[in-house]
Design a protein around this motif. Structure first.
Motif, PDB file in Angstrom:
ATOM      1  N   ASP A   1       0.828  -1.212   0.000  1.00 50.26           N
ATOM      2  CA  ASP A   1       0.000   0.000   0.000  1.00 50.26           C
ATOM      3  C   ASP A   1       0.859   1.258   0.000  1.00 50.26           C
ATOM      4  N   THR A   2       0.410   2.278  -0.719  1.00 52.32           N
ATOM      5  CA  THR A   2       0.953   3.610  -0.481  1.00 52.32           C
ATOM      6  C   THR A   2       0.295   4.134   0.796  1.00 52.32           C
ATOM      7  N   TRP A   3       0.817   5.225   1.340  1.00 51.10           N
ATOM      8  CA  TRP A   3       0.198   5.743   2.569  1.00 51.10           C
ATOM      9  C   TRP A   3      -1.216   6.240   2.296  1.00 51.10           C
ATOM     10  N   GLN A   4      -1.443   6.778   1.073  1.00 47.03           N
ATOM     11  CA  GLN A   4      -2.788   7.231   0.727  1.00 47.03           C
ATOM     12  C   GLN A   4      -3.750   6.046   0.649  1.00 47.03           C
ATOM     13  N   GLU A   5      -3.292   4.958   0.025  1.00 45.31           N
ATOM     14  CA  GLU A   5      -4.128   3.759  -0.070  1.00 45.31           C
ATOM     15  C   GLU A   5      -4.424   3.189   1.317  1.00 45.31           C
ATOM     16  N   ARG A   6      -3.446   3.241   2.206  1.00 43.58           N
ATOM     17  CA  ARG A   6      -3.662   2.719   3.553  1.00 43.58           C
ATOM     18  C   ARG A   6      -4.744   3.523   4.282  1.00 43.58           C
ATOM     19  N   LEU A   7      -4.700   4.843   4.147  1.00 44.38           N
ATOM     20  CA  LEU A   7      -5.718   5.668   4.788  1.00 44.38           C
ATOM     21  C   LEU A   7      -7.095   5.412   4.188  1.00 44.38           C
TER      22      LEU A   7
ATOM     23  N   GLY B   1     -14.988  14.017   1.420  1.00 40.59           N
ATOM     24  CA  GLY B   1     -14.368  14.539   2.628  1.00 40.59           C
ATOM     25  C   GLY B   1     -13.054  13.861   2.953  1.00 40.59           C
ATOM     26  N   LEU B   2     -13.012  12.542   2.802  1.00 41.45           N
ATOM     27  CA  LEU B   2     -11.780  11.806   3.078  1.00 41.45           C
ATOM     28  C   LEU B   2     -10.687  12.210   2.097  1.00 41.45           C
ATOM     29  N   ALA B   3     -11.054  12.410   0.837  1.00 44.17           N
ATOM     30  CA  ALA B   3     -10.080  12.860  -0.166  1.00 44.17           C
ATOM     31  C   ALA B   3      -9.534  14.240   0.192  1.00 44.17           C
ATOM     32  N   LEU B   4     -10.392  15.121   0.706  1.00 46.79           N
ATOM     33  CA  LEU B   4      -9.940  16.447   1.135  1.00 46.79           C
ATOM     34  C   LEU B   4      -8.931  16.345   2.270  1.00 46.79           C
ATOM     35  N   VAL B   5      -9.219  15.476   3.236  1.00 44.85           N
ATOM     36  CA  VAL B   5      -8.318  15.323   4.377  1.00 44.85           C
ATOM     37  C   VAL B   5      -6.966  14.774   3.905  1.00 44.85           C
ATOM     38  N   ILE B   6      -6.989  13.773   3.044  1.00 44.06           N
ATOM     39  CA  ILE B   6      -5.731  13.178   2.559  1.00 44.06           C
ATOM     40  C   ILE B   6      -4.936  14.185   1.744  1.00 44.06           C
ATOM     41  N   ALA B   7      -5.628  14.981   0.913  1.00 45.86           N
ATOM     42  CA  ALA B   7      -4.940  16.022   0.134  1.00 45.86           C
ATOM     43  C   ALA B   7      -4.313  17.054   1.066  1.00 45.86           C
ATOM     44  N   GLY B   8      -5.010  17.371   2.156  1.00 43.62           N
ATOM     45  CA  GLY B   8      -4.464  18.316   3.123  1.00 43.62           C
ATOM     46  C   GLY B   8      -3.222  17.780   3.818  1.00 43.62           C
ATOM     47  N   ILE B   9      -3.222  16.490   4.131  1.00 43.40           N
ATOM     48  CA  ILE B   9      -2.051  15.859   4.752  1.00 43.40           C
ATOM     49  C   ILE B   9      -0.854  15.939   3.808  1.00 43.40           C
ATOM     50  N   GLU B  10      -1.122  15.618   2.543  1.00 43.15           N
ATOM     51  CA  GLU B  10      -0.039  15.655   1.554  1.00 43.15           C
ATOM     52  C   GLU B  10       0.518  17.063   1.400  1.00 43.15           C
ATOM     53  N   ALA B  11      -0.373  18.062   1.349  1.00 48.88           N
ATOM     54  CA  ALA B  11       0.075  19.448   1.202  1.00 48.88           C
ATOM     55  C   ALA B  11       0.809  19.940   2.440  1.00 48.88           C
ATOM     56  N   ARG B  12       0.309  19.571   3.594  1.00 49.25           N
ATOM     57  CA  ARG B  12       0.905  20.050   4.853  1.00 49.25           C
ATOM     58  C   ARG B  12       2.300  19.497   5.068  1.00 49.25           C
ATOM     59  N   TYR B  13       2.479  18.190   4.821  1.00 53.58           N
ATOM     60  CA  TYR B  13       3.746  17.545   5.134  1.00 53.58           C
ATOM     61  C   TYR B  13       4.657  17.367   3.920  1.00 53.58           C
ATOM     62  N   GLY B  14       4.151  17.671   2.723  1.00 55.61           N
ATOM     63  CA  GLY B  14       4.980  17.582   1.526  1.00 55.61           C
ATOM     64  C   GLY B  14       5.444  16.177   1.204  1.00 55.61           C
TER      65      GLY B  14
ATOM     66  N   PHE C   1       4.145   4.433   7.116  1.00 54.15           N
ATOM     67  CA  PHE C   1       4.196   5.891   6.966  1.00 54.15           C
ATOM     68  C   PHE C   1       5.616   6.426   7.126  1.00 54.15           C
ATOM     69  N   THR C   2       6.327   5.950   8.139  1.00 50.07           N
ATOM     70  CA  THR C   2       7.691   6.446   8.327  1.00 50.07           C
ATOM     71  C   THR C   2       8.595   6.011   7.173  1.00 50.07           C
ATOM     72  N   ALA C   3       8.306   4.865   6.585  1.00 51.57           N
ATOM     73  CA  ALA C   3       9.081   4.433   5.414  1.00 51.57           C
ATOM     74  C   ALA C   3       8.829   5.337   4.216  1.00 51.57           C
ATOM     75  N   HIS C   4       7.675   5.998   4.180  1.00 54.37           N
ATOM     76  CA  HIS C   4       7.342   6.907   3.086  1.00 54.37           C
ATOM     77  C   HIS C   4       7.779   8.344   3.361  1.00 54.37           C
ATOM     78  N   GLY C   5       8.494   8.572   4.465  1.00 56.32           N
ATOM     79  CA  GLY C   5       9.059   9.889   4.704  1.00 56.32           C
ATOM     80  C   GLY C   5       8.404  10.706   5.802  1.00 56.32           C
ATOM     81  N   PHE C   6       7.375  10.180   6.444  1.00 58.37           N
ATOM     82  CA  PHE C   6       6.762  10.882   7.573  1.00 58.37           C
ATOM     83  C   PHE C   6       7.623  10.707   8.819  1.00 58.37           C
TER      84      PHE C   6
ATOM     85  N   ALA D   1       3.109  10.942  11.208  1.00 55.79           N
ATOM     86  CA  ALA D   1       2.352   9.721  10.919  1.00 55.79           C
ATOM     87  C   ALA D   1       1.179   9.566  11.873  1.00 55.79           C
ATOM     88  N   VAL D   2       1.433   9.845  13.153  1.00 61.48           N
ATOM     89  CA  VAL D   2       0.358   9.761  14.147  1.00 61.48           C
ATOM     90  C   VAL D   2      -0.714  10.799  13.852  1.00 61.48           C
TER      91      VAL D   2
END
Length: 202
Positions: free
Chosen positions: A64-70, A187-200, A112-117, A122-123
């Motif tokens: 899984d990618t981290w997005q797929e896991r979420l 809504g879930l897609a918005l949250v995941i997009a926000g995580i990606e934008a926030r943490y790069g 998540f930590t393997a993907h750079g978080f 990650a938490v």
């Protein structure tokens, strides 16, 4: 004992008492108190059993990618909660009685930590999506206690008539109280997009 009482007479978690459950099961109340010291202990065990059933049908994988896991984890959580009247209320705030959740938690944090978080990121990412799902389903079940039920007071045409002087708010009813599957996805897609934008982290 950890499932829902029959739907026709189920008062929901607010009206749940050990005495009521004992009566439903046709056993003496002391028999339940032997296993559960109070209502919260029963709710904790119910939440734990819900979690066991949820992960039994899980399709999470190491690829899984981290997005797929979420996406997978929160789809699974929502589906599990919707299988029980007041499922989100029972699950929220309950304490697991075992450590089964630690296996999945460890695996997810490792992914998540393997993907750079960082661990902190990650938490925050996983807990934010978890809380989004819990909150969404709590509101959803406030309107539809079970998928085939709808509470009185949520007729959209009646709502629109009563709010005729507020046209945008009236029209928003369909965006709030219907098509929960689509709105959850958005809504879930918005949250995941926000995580990606926030943490790069992509």
């Amino acid at each position: 004992m950890c499932g829902s009482p029959p739907r026709a007479r189920n008062p929901g978690s607010r009206g749940l008492t050990l005495r009521a459950i004992a009566k439903e099961l046709d056993v003496k109340a002391p028999a339940l108190y032997w296993h559960f010291k109070d209502k919260q202990a029963l709710l904790d065990e119910m939440a734990t059993e819900m979690y066991r059933r949820m992960i039994a049908g899980s399709d999470l994988g190491p690829e899984d990618t981290w997005q797929e896991r979420l996406l997978k984890a929160n789809h699974g959580l929502r589906s599990a909660l919707l299988g029980y009247r007041d499922g989100a209320r029972v699950f929220s705030g309950s304490r697991f009685t075992g450590i089964e959740h630690a296996h999945q938690m460890e695996d997810t944090l490792r992914l998540f930590t393997a993907h750079g978080f960082t661990l902190s990121q990650a938490v925050r990412a996983t807990s934010t999506t978890y809380l989004y799902t819990l909150g969404f389903v709590t509101e959803e079940q406030g309107v539809q206690p079970l998928p085939d039920e709808r509470r009185e007071g949520y007729d959209l045409e009646d709502r629109a008539r009563r709010m005729a002087d507020f046209p945008l708010s009236a029209a928003a009813g369909a965006e709030i109280f219907e098509d929960y599957d689509r709105h959850f996805e958005e809504g879930l897609a918005l949250v995941i997009a926000g995580i990606e934008a926030r943490y790069g982290v992509s």
